[in-house]
Design a protein around this motif. Structure first.
Motif, PDB file in Angstrom:
ATOM      1  N   GLN A  32       0.735  -1.275  -0.119  1.00 38.97           N
ATOM      2  CA  GLN A  32      -0.015   0.020  -0.027  1.00 38.97           C
ATOM      3  C   GLN A  32       0.743   1.293   0.117  1.00 38.97           C
ATOM      4  OE1 GLN A  32      -2.980   0.316   3.088  1.00 38.97           O
ATOM      5  NE2 GLN A  32      -3.887   2.112   2.439  1.00 38.97           N
ATOM      6  N   ASP A  33       2.042   1.362   0.827  1.00 40.51           N
ATOM      7  CA  ASP A  33       2.798   2.349   0.550  1.00 40.51           C
ATOM      8  C   ASP A  33       3.502   2.758  -0.983  1.00 40.51           C
ATOM      9  OD1 ASP A  33       2.574   2.587   3.505  1.00 40.51           O
ATOM     10  OD2 ASP A  33       4.218   1.442   4.010  1.00 40.51           O
ATOM     11  N   VAL A  34       3.826   1.373  -1.058  1.00 40.93           N
ATOM     12  CA  VAL A  34       4.660   1.707  -2.669  1.00 40.93           C
ATOM     13  C   VAL A  34       3.256   2.118  -3.641  1.00 40.93           C
ATOM     14  CG1 VAL A  34       5.635   0.205  -4.441  1.00 40.93           C
ATOM     15  CG2 VAL A  34       5.966  -0.066  -2.201  1.00 40.93           C
ATOM     16  N   GLN A  35       2.256   1.551  -3.544  1.00 43.63           N
ATOM     17  CA  GLN A  35       1.331   2.314  -4.290  1.00 43.63           C
ATOM     18  C   GLN A  35       0.955   3.700  -4.082  1.00 43.63           C
ATOM     19  OE1 GLN A  35      -2.964   1.185  -3.135  1.00 43.63           O
ATOM     20  NE2 GLN A  35      -3.266   1.016  -5.229  1.00 43.63           N
ATOM     21  N   ALA A  36       0.963   4.134  -2.970  1.00 43.17           N
ATOM     22  CA  ALA A  36       0.939   5.506  -2.937  1.00 43.17           C
ATOM     23  C   ALA A  36       2.112   6.269  -3.457  1.00 43.17           C
ATOM     24  CB  ALA A  36       0.746   5.865  -1.352  1.00 43.17           C
ATOM     25  N   ALA A  37       3.390   5.728  -3.176  1.00 44.82           N
ATOM     26  CA  ALA A  37       4.604   6.472  -3.842  1.00 44.82           C
ATOM     27  C   ALA A  37       4.467   6.598  -5.285  1.00 44.82           C
ATOM     28  CB  ALA A  37       5.779   5.566  -3.199  1.00 44.82           C
ATOM     29  N   LEU A  38       3.739   5.629  -5.780  1.00 45.57           N
ATOM     30  CA  LEU A  38       3.979   5.629  -7.160  1.00 45.57           C
ATOM     31  C   LEU A  38       2.732   6.297  -7.906  1.00 45.57           C
ATOM     32  CD1 LEU A  38       4.740   1.745  -8.033  1.00 45.57           C
ATOM     33  CD2 LEU A  38       6.530   3.974  -8.004  1.00 45.57           C
ATOM     34  N   GLY A  39       1.924   6.738  -7.199  1.00 48.14           N
ATOM     35  CA  GLY A  39       0.806   7.681  -7.438  1.00 48.14           C
ATOM     36  C   GLY A  39      -0.482   7.020  -7.649  1.00 48.14           C
ATOM     37  N   GLY A  40      -0.761   5.749  -7.017  1.00 47.83           N
ATOM     38  CA  GLY A  40      -1.906   5.105  -7.061  1.00 47.83           C
ATOM     39  C   GLY A  40      -2.470   4.450  -8.343  1.00 47.83           C
ATOM     40  N   ASP A  41      -1.743   4.440  -9.319  1.00 49.97           N
ATOM     41  CA  ASP A  41      -2.255   4.071 -10.778  1.00 49.97           C
ATOM     42  C   ASP A  41      -2.514   2.615 -10.926  1.00 49.97           C
ATOM     43  OD1 ASP A  41      -2.708   6.795 -11.684  1.00 49.97           O
ATOM     44  OD2 ASP A  41      -0.629   6.907 -12.550  1.00 49.97           O
ATOM     45  N   LEU A  42      -1.606   1.814 -10.143  1.00 51.54           N
ATOM     46  CA  LEU A  42      -1.511   0.481 -10.312  1.00 51.54           C
ATOM     47  C   LEU A  42      -2.301  -0.181  -8.856  1.00 51.54           C
ATOM     48  CD1 LEU A  42       2.466   0.062 -11.012  1.00 51.54           C
ATOM     49  CD2 LEU A  42       0.508  -0.387 -12.453  1.00 51.54           C
ATOM     50  N   ALA A  43      -2.790  -1.268  -9.277  1.00 54.79           N
ATOM     51  CA  ALA A  43      -3.545  -1.942  -8.161  1.00 54.79           C
ATOM     52  C   ALA A  43      -2.799  -2.638  -7.060  1.00 54.79           C
ATOM     53  CB  ALA A  43      -4.197  -3.237  -8.841  1.00 54.79           C
ATOM     54  N   ARG A  44      -2.932  -2.458  -5.943  1.00 53.18           N
ATOM     55  CA  ARG A  44      -2.099  -3.017  -4.887  1.00 53.18           C
ATOM     56  C   ARG A  44      -1.804  -4.568  -5.040  1.00 53.18           C
ATOM     57  NH1 ARG A  44      -2.326  -6.424  -1.140  1.00 53.18           N
ATOM     58  NH2 ARG A  44      -4.637  -6.738  -1.673  1.00 53.18           N
ATOM     59  N   THR A  45      -2.676  -5.410  -5.782  1.00 47.03           N
ATOM     60  CA  THR A  45      -2.516  -6.487  -6.005  1.00 47.03           C
ATOM     61  C   THR A  45      -1.289  -6.843  -6.818  1.00 47.03           C
ATOM     62  OG1 THR A  45      -4.224  -6.741  -7.499  1.00 47.03           O
ATOM     63  CG2 THR A  45      -4.692  -7.389  -5.184  1.00 47.03           C
ATOM     64  N   THR A  46      -1.407  -5.936  -8.002  1.00 43.78           N
ATOM     65  CA  THR A  46      -0.057  -5.848  -8.751  1.00 43.78           C
ATOM     66  C   THR A  46       1.155  -5.484  -7.954  1.00 43.78           C
ATOM     67  OG1 THR A  46      -1.746  -5.051 -10.436  1.00 43.78           O
ATOM     68  CG2 THR A  46       0.683  -4.864 -10.818  1.00 43.78           C
ATOM     69  N   ILE A  47       1.209  -4.452  -7.339  1.00 41.96           N
ATOM     70  CA  ILE A  47       2.314  -4.012  -6.632  1.00 41.96           C
ATOM     71  C   ILE A  47       2.760  -5.428  -5.708  1.00 41.96           C
ATOM     72  CG2 ILE A  47       3.383  -2.606  -4.884  1.00 41.96           C
ATOM     73  CD1 ILE A  47       1.513  -0.408  -6.286  1.00 41.96           C
ATOM     74  N   ALA A  48       1.790  -5.828  -5.001  1.00 41.95           N
ATOM     75  CA  ALA A  48       2.335  -7.171  -4.083  1.00 41.95           C
ATOM     76  C   ALA A  48       2.834  -8.319  -4.947  1.00 41.95           C
ATOM     77  CB  ALA A  48       1.117  -7.639  -3.282  1.00 41.95           C
ATOM     78  N   THR A  49       2.234  -8.570  -6.102  1.00 46.52           N
ATOM     79  CA  THR A  49       2.853  -9.465  -6.975  1.00 46.52           C
ATOM     80  C   THR A  49       4.233  -9.087  -7.371  1.00 46.52           C
ATOM     81  OG1 THR A  49       0.831 -10.203  -7.802  1.00 46.52           O
ATOM     82  CG2 THR A  49       2.501 -10.554  -9.210  1.00 46.52           C
ATOM     83  N   ILE A  50       4.436  -7.998  -7.837  1.00 47.23           N
ATOM     84  CA  ILE A  50       5.832  -7.586  -8.053  1.00 47.23           C
ATOM     85  C   ILE A  50       6.731  -7.533  -6.976  1.00 47.23           C
ATOM     86  CG2 ILE A  50       7.262  -5.502  -8.915  1.00 47.23           C
ATOM     87  CD1 ILE A  50       4.569  -4.457 -10.332  1.00 47.23           C
ATOM     88  N   LEU A  51       6.553  -7.072  -5.547  1.00 47.51           N
ATOM     89  CA  LEU A  51       7.161  -7.221  -4.397  1.00 47.51           C
ATOM     90  C   LEU A  51       7.389  -8.748  -4.238  1.00 47.51           C
ATOM     91  CD1 LEU A  51       5.711  -4.555  -2.263  1.00 47.51           C
ATOM     92  CD2 LEU A  51       8.056  -4.531  -3.234  1.00 47.51           C
ATOM     93  N   ALA A  52       6.564  -9.608  -4.509  1.00 41.70           N
ATOM     94  CA  ALA A  52       6.602 -11.182  -4.140  1.00 41.70           C
ATOM     95  C   ALA A  52       7.815 -11.804  -5.269  1.00 41.70           C
ATOM     96  CB  ALA A  52       5.543 -11.828  -4.353  1.00 41.70           C
ATOM     97  N   ARG A  53       7.740 -11.315  -6.459  1.00 42.10           N
ATOM     98  CA  ARG A  53       8.803 -11.610  -7.479  1.00 42.10           C
ATOM     99  C   ARG A  53      10.131 -11.318  -6.950  1.00 42.10           C
ATOM    100  NH1 ARG A  53       5.075 -10.778 -12.739  1.00 42.10           N
ATOM    101  NH2 ARG A  53       3.690 -12.601 -12.278  1.00 42.10           N
ATOM    102  N   LEU A  54      10.151  -9.883  -6.664  1.00 43.88           N
ATOM    103  CA  LEU A  54      11.509  -9.223  -6.128  1.00 43.88           C
ATOM    104  C   LEU A  54      11.957  -9.838  -5.116  1.00 43.88           C
ATOM    105  CD1 LEU A  54      11.012  -5.445  -6.864  1.00 43.88           C
ATOM    106  CD2 LEU A  54      12.243  -6.858  -8.046  1.00 43.88           C
ATOM    107  N   HIS A  55      11.006 -10.476  -4.065  1.00 44.57           N
ATOM    108  CA  HIS A  55      11.509 -11.128  -3.151  1.00 44.57           C
ATOM    109  C   HIS A  55      11.917 -12.517  -3.381  1.00 44.57           C
ATOM    110  CE1 HIS A  55      10.772 -13.832   0.497  1.00 44.57           C
ATOM    111  NE2 HIS A  55      11.484 -12.768   1.084  1.00 44.57           N
TER     112      HIS A  55
END
Length: 149
Positions: A32-55
């Motif tokens: 949710q913090d990342v979503q806000a930092a990126l301007g809110g254009d991406l879905a939180r689930t999309t960001i969560a998926t990207i973060l999981a892949r980076l992990h």
């Protein structure tokens, strides 16, 4: 096929944006913090998926933050990310010597000198074969470009 351009971003672009947000925050961020930092254009689930892949790649680490995870980059910047990718590729091959020899043999003269300086070898000399494409010499395994230590 349609001639309509795809709305999909190039591979890696979203990961780069997420990493940039993490680097600039200098503290762990939830999706949710990342979503806000990126301007809110991406879905939180999309960001969560990207973060999981980076992990999964080892590029970020995560800790529990309530019901979510908070993520912190394990590399400091894009140079660190590139170095991590180079290490990953090197680990994939059984014959590391040949991989390194091929990599070194394709370096520009400027990059070769930078590598020499970083390794503490000093300027190239005629004894090390500085006049050709295998300017770092021949390693103990006989592969051109591999420095024998």
């Amino acid at each position: 096929m349609s001639d309509v351009p795809s709305a999909r971003r190039p591979a890696g672009e979203l990961e780069a944006e997420v990493l940039a947000a993490l680097w600039s925050a200098r503290r762990p961020l939830t999706p949710q913090d990342v979503q806000a930092a990126l301007g809110g254009d991406l879905a939180r689930t999309t960001i969560a998926t990207i973060l999981a892949r980076l992990h999964d790649k080892g590029t970020v680490e995560r800790t529990r933050a309530g019901r979510a995870y908070a993520y912190t980059p394990t590399v400091q910047d894009t140079a660190g990310l590139a170095a991590r990718r180079m290490h990953t590729e090197l680990r994939r091959e059984a014959d590391r010597s040949t991989v390194l020899a091929r990599f070194v043999s394709d370096l520009s003269a400027e990059d070769e000198q930078l590598l020499r300086d970083l390794l503490g070898d000093g300027p190239a000399t005629p004894d090390t074969g500085a006049d050709g494409p295998t300017a770092l010499g021949t390693g103990t395994d006989g592969h051109p470009g591999a420095v024998g230590r």
